[in-house]
Design an enzyme around this catalytic site. Sequence first.
Site, mmCIF file in Angstrom:
data_model
loop_
_atom_site.group_PDB
_atom_site.id
_atom_site.type_symbol
_atom_site.label_atom_id
_atom_site.label_comp_id
_atom_site.label_asym_id
_atom_site.label_seq_id
_atom_site.Cartn_x
_atom_site.Cartn_y
_atom_site.Cartn_z
ATOM 1 N N ASP A 1 -2.977 10.239 5.688
ATOM 2 C CA ASP A 1 -4.082 11.005 6.266
ATOM 3 C C ASP A 1 -4.402 12.208 5.375
ATOM 4 O O ASP A 1 -3.545 12.684 4.624
ATOM 5 C CB ASP A 1 -3.695 11.546 7.656
ATOM 6 C CG ASP A 1 -3.423 10.438 8.644
ATOM 7 O OD1 ASP A 1 -3.924 9.314 8.438
ATOM 8 O OD2 ASP A 1 -2.697 10.704 9.623
HETATM 9 N N1 URA Z 1 1.434 8.315 10.022
HETATM 10 C C1 URA Z 1 0.471 9.226 10.275
HETATM 11 O O1 URA Z 1 0.229 9.592 11.429
HETATM 12 N N2 URA Z 1 -0.205 9.744 9.232
HETATM 13 C C2 URA Z 1 0.041 9.413 7.946
HETATM 14 O O2 URA Z 1 -0.592 9.942 7.037
HETATM 15 C C3 URA Z 1 1.038 8.468 7.688
HETATM 16 C C4 URA Z 1 1.719 7.924 8.752
#
Ligand code: URA
Length: 249
Positions: free
Chosen positions: A107
Amino acid sequence: MKNTQRLDKLLANFGFGSRSEIKKMARNGLITVDGTVVNDASTHVDPEKSKILVNGRALNYRKNIYVMMNKPAGVISATYDGRLKTVTDLLPDELACFDLFPAGRLDIDTEGLVLLTNDGQLAHNLMSPKKRVAKRYYALVYGQVTEDDVAAFSEGVVLEDGYKTMPAELTIIRSGPRSEIELVLHEGKFHQVKRMFEAVGKKVIYLKRLQIAGLKLDETLEPGQCRELTPEEIDQLKGRDTSHLFDFT
Ligand code: URA
């Protein structure tokens, strides 16, 4: 296996200049292959077998390139975005000349290990849900993470959309009003770590990926920095049974 490539294309791919600049250097006698001057840049060479020098600088040929990056927050795991900065925008010139892409996504607000490569087969293997490649995360969580959460995660938790996750290994580092944890997942659903904690009534406030298969983030890399993998690290990523044989020490 024979692997011959046009000299101008090869050298342009490895950042020695544009194809026309390389043609010019060849005409000017600045390129040698195994000690012989090659004036015609359309000549085919085998970079795995031949020693190629450009103006005295040796070509360090690699069939595929593997780069680990410590992704900072605020940057997206993509090759191009009209608006936001991407992980490929952060590559230094000597790596930006390869067509690298991120093997998997984090993310925008997640930090940590991103692998960039031009090895499509390896990227496919790492991302394929069937391979169940493990990924290890560190998180800071609002709320007291308990042994009940450890047990729930080891069974799999039901997310808000009804999906039941695969078993995940939760380790509590510190439990309190804000808890610190590590979590190993064997799948990669959208926002999975955040949604798993929401499923047990908690909120992830900081998330960092520490490991993919056998490959650990080099903690000496500052956010935004990257480096090529060592041959040992490439083996750790390519190891046959990486999803189960982890040394997380
Ligand atoms: N899980 C999440 O919530 N975000 C990420 O970036 C990776 C795994």
